[in-house]
Design a protein around this motif. Sequence first.
Motif, PDB file in Angstrom:
ATOM      1  N   ASN A  82       0.854  -1.187   0.000  1.00 14.74           N
ATOM      2  CA  ASN A  82       0.000   0.000   0.000  1.00 14.74           C
ATOM      3  C   ASN A  82       0.896   1.245   0.000  1.00 14.74           C
ATOM      4  N   PRO A  83       0.945   2.007  -1.095  1.00 16.38           N
ATOM      5  CA  PRO A  83       1.846   3.162  -1.166  1.00 16.38           C
ATOM      6  C   PRO A  83       1.478   4.287  -0.209  1.00 16.38           C
ATOM      7  N   ASN A  84       0.290   4.213   0.380  1.00 19.85           N
ATOM      8  CA  ASN A  84      -0.067   5.207   1.378  1.00 19.85           C
ATOM      9  C   ASN A  84       0.306   4.758   2.788  1.00 19.85           C
ATOM     10  N   LEU A  85       0.963   3.607   2.879  1.00 21.87           N
ATOM     11  CA  LEU A  85       1.569   3.167   4.131  1.00 21.87           C
ATOM     12  C   LEU A  85       3.089   3.092   3.991  1.00 21.87           C
ATOM     13  N   PHE A  86       3.540   2.442   2.917  1.00 20.40           N
ATOM     14  CA  PHE A  86       4.980   2.259   2.678  1.00 20.40           C
ATOM     15  C   PHE A  86       5.367   2.855   1.328  1.00 20.40           C
ATOM     16  N   THR A  87       6.399   3.667   1.315  1.00 20.83           N
ATOM     17  CA  THR A  87       7.024   4.071   0.057  1.00 20.83           C
ATOM     18  C   THR A  87       8.297   3.254  -0.092  1.00 20.83           C
ATOM     19  N   LEU A  88       8.467   2.615  -1.230  1.00 19.71           N
ATOM     20  CA  LEU A  88       9.587   1.717  -1.490  1.00 19.71           C
ATOM     21  C   LEU A  88      10.513   2.394  -2.492  1.00 19.71           C
ATOM     22  N   LEU A  89      11.637   2.909  -1.995  1.00 18.46           N
ATOM     23  CA  LEU A  89      12.551   3.701  -2.808  1.00 18.46           C
ATOM     24  C   LEU A  89      13.938   3.080  -2.835  1.00 18.46           C
ATOM     25  N   PRO A  90      14.272   2.361  -3.887  1.00 19.85           N
ATOM     26  CA  PRO A  90      15.642   1.846  -4.009  1.00 19.85           C
ATOM     27  C   PRO A  90      16.626   3.004  -4.222  1.00 19.85           C
ATOM     28  N   MET A  91      17.905   2.726  -4.043  1.00 19.84           N
ATOM     29  CA  MET A  91      18.930   3.734  -4.286  1.00 19.84           C
ATOM     30  C   MET A  91      19.079   4.039  -5.779  1.00 19.84           C
ATOM     31  N   ASP A  92      18.584   3.149  -6.619  1.00 17.38           N
ATOM     32  CA  ASP A  92      18.452   3.377  -8.052  1.00 17.38           C
ATOM     33  C   ASP A  92      17.182   2.641  -8.444  1.00 17.38           C
ATOM     34  N   PHE A  93      16.346   3.260  -9.254  1.00 18.74           N
ATOM     35  CA  PHE A  93      15.049   2.661  -9.571  1.00 18.74           C
ATOM     36  C   PHE A  93      15.104   1.672 -10.727  1.00 18.74           C
ATOM     37  N   TYR A  94      16.299   1.391 -11.225  1.00 17.38           N
ATOM     38  CA  TYR A  94      16.456   0.458 -12.338  1.00 17.38           C
ATOM     39  C   TYR A  94      17.480  -0.615 -11.978  1.00 17.38           C
ATOM     40  N   TYR A  95      17.239  -1.817 -12.488  1.00 17.61           N
ATOM     41  CA  TYR A  95      18.204  -2.905 -12.302  1.00 17.61           C
ATOM     42  C   TYR A  95      19.523  -2.513 -12.945  1.00 17.61           C
ATOM     43  N   PRO A  96      20.613  -2.535 -12.190  1.00 19.46           N
ATOM     44  CA  PRO A  96      21.902  -2.053 -12.720  1.00 19.46           C
ATOM     45  C   PRO A  96      22.670  -3.051 -13.557  1.00 19.46           C
ATOM     46  N   GLY A  97      22.147  -4.266 -13.679  1.00 20.35           N
ATOM     47  CA  GLY A  97      22.860  -5.284 -14.429  1.00 20.35           C
ATOM     48  C   GLY A  97      23.808  -6.076 -13.546  1.00 20.35           C
ATOM     49  N   PRO A  98      24.410  -7.126 -14.086  1.00 14.71           N
ATOM     50  CA  PRO A  98      25.332  -7.946 -13.284  1.00 14.71           C
ATOM     51  C   PRO A  98      26.610  -7.200 -12.966  1.00 14.71           C
ATOM     52  N   HIS A  99      27.208  -7.553 -11.854  1.00 13.86           N
ATOM     53  CA  HIS A  99      28.486  -6.951 -11.463  1.00 13.86           C
ATOM     54  C   HIS A  99      29.577  -7.416 -12.412  1.00 13.86           C
ATOM     55  N   ARG A 100      30.525  -6.543 -12.666  1.00 14.97           N
ATOM     56  CA  ARG A 100      31.613  -6.886 -13.589  1.00 14.97           C
ATOM     57  C   ARG A 100      32.404  -8.102 -13.131  1.00 14.97           C
ATOM     58  N   SER A 101      32.436  -8.309 -11.803  1.00  8.76           N
ATOM     59  CA  SER A 101      33.179  -9.450 -11.267  1.00  8.76           C
ATOM     60  C   SER A 101      32.454 -10.762 -11.512  1.00  8.76           C
ATOM     61  N   GLY A 102      31.166 -10.655 -11.929  1.00  6.60           N
ATOM     62  CA  GLY A 102      30.373 -11.862 -12.134  1.00  6.60           C
ATOM     63  C   GLY A 102      29.699 -12.348 -10.876  1.00  6.60           C
ATOM     64  N   SER A 103      29.888 -11.630  -9.769  1.00  7.02           N
ATOM     65  CA  SER A 103      29.282 -12.005  -8.498  1.00  7.02           C
ATOM     66  C   SER A 103      28.238 -10.986  -8.095  1.00  7.02           C
ATOM     67  N   GLY A 104      26.967 -11.380  -8.164  1.00  5.52           N
ATOM     68  CA  GLY A 104      25.887 -10.497  -7.751  1.00  5.52           C
ATOM     69  C   GLY A 104      25.598  -9.407  -8.767  1.00  5.52           C
ATOM     70  N   ASP A 105      24.869  -8.367  -8.316  1.00  8.57           N
ATOM     71  CA  ASP A 105      24.472  -7.266  -9.183  1.00  8.57           C
ATOM     72  C   ASP A 105      25.420  -6.086  -9.022  1.00  8.57           C
ATOM     73  N   ALA A 106      25.475  -5.260 -10.039  1.00 10.93           N
ATOM     74  CA  ALA A 106      26.275  -4.044  -9.974  1.00 10.93           C
ATOM     75  C   ALA A 106      25.662  -3.095  -8.939  1.00 10.93           C
ATOM     76  N   PRO A 107      26.451  -2.170  -8.403  1.00 11.21           N
ATOM     77  CA  PRO A 107      25.919  -1.224  -7.417  1.00 11.21           C
ATOM     78  C   PRO A 107      24.986  -0.212  -8.073  1.00 11.21           C
ATOM     79  N   PRO A 108      24.141   0.446  -7.278  1.00 12.42           N
ATOM     80  CA  PRO A 108      23.293   1.521  -7.820  1.00 12.42           C
ATOM     81  C   PRO A 108      24.162   2.623  -8.426  1.00 12.42           C
ATOM     82  N   ARG A 109      23.625   3.325  -9.402  1.00 20.69           N
ATOM     83  CA  ARG A 109      24.365   4.421 -10.012  1.00 20.69           C
ATOM     84  C   ARG A 109      24.596   5.547  -9.002  1.00 20.69           C
TER      85      ARG A 109
END
Length: 201
Positions: A82-109
């Motif tokens: 419910n957006p009138n109870l919780f606002t969900l704000l990632p540090m970047d609103f888009y998937y950043p792609g895989p990490h260059r190391s191949g482990s996990g996701d890349a950091p937020p921009r």
Amino acid sequence: MQNNRNLDPFALLHHDLVHDESNKHLLDQGKAPVYTAGPSARVAVIGQAPGRRAQASGIPWDDASGATLVEWLGVTEEQFRNPNLFTLLPMDFYYPGPHRSGSGDAPPRRGFAARWHPPLLALMPEVRLTLLIGRYAQHAYLPSSRATRLTDTVRDYQRFLPEQFPLVHPSPLNFRWHTRNPWFLTDVVGDLRRQIADALH
């Protein structure tokens, strides 16, 4: 053509975000920003960038991490969505792609949250509690956390209350951290639920 002055401010900000030059390549790929916000939100959840699954569905925390987070908060899925109870704000609103190391996701921009969080949060004056999940959110909102380990910041959560509550990321991949730090589930989660209940009611 509809007069922009008649548009909801959230819709106007969303439009500006989607069509910002820094996001043009994502728009060209058919990707949309993944976040939720409502004018009466009481709790802000600041996390990392969405994962691949959340980007595909358009639903923040649409994975096992989200299910664990809902359990920690002691709320229902309906309340969490419910957006009138919780606002969900990632540090970047888009998937950043895989990490260059191949482990996990890349950091937020870098710079994304600093640009888009303030105008969004300004539209949500009822926010009483901000959850800072993971080191990216904590470093951005708690400058003092840069000099300490995430574990120490989370353990010292009471220092940041009543406005902010730092948390470890609820990813299943953090099972080793929970094994080493059983105090989180036995001590911190109960207090977290009480703070959430107070903020919502």
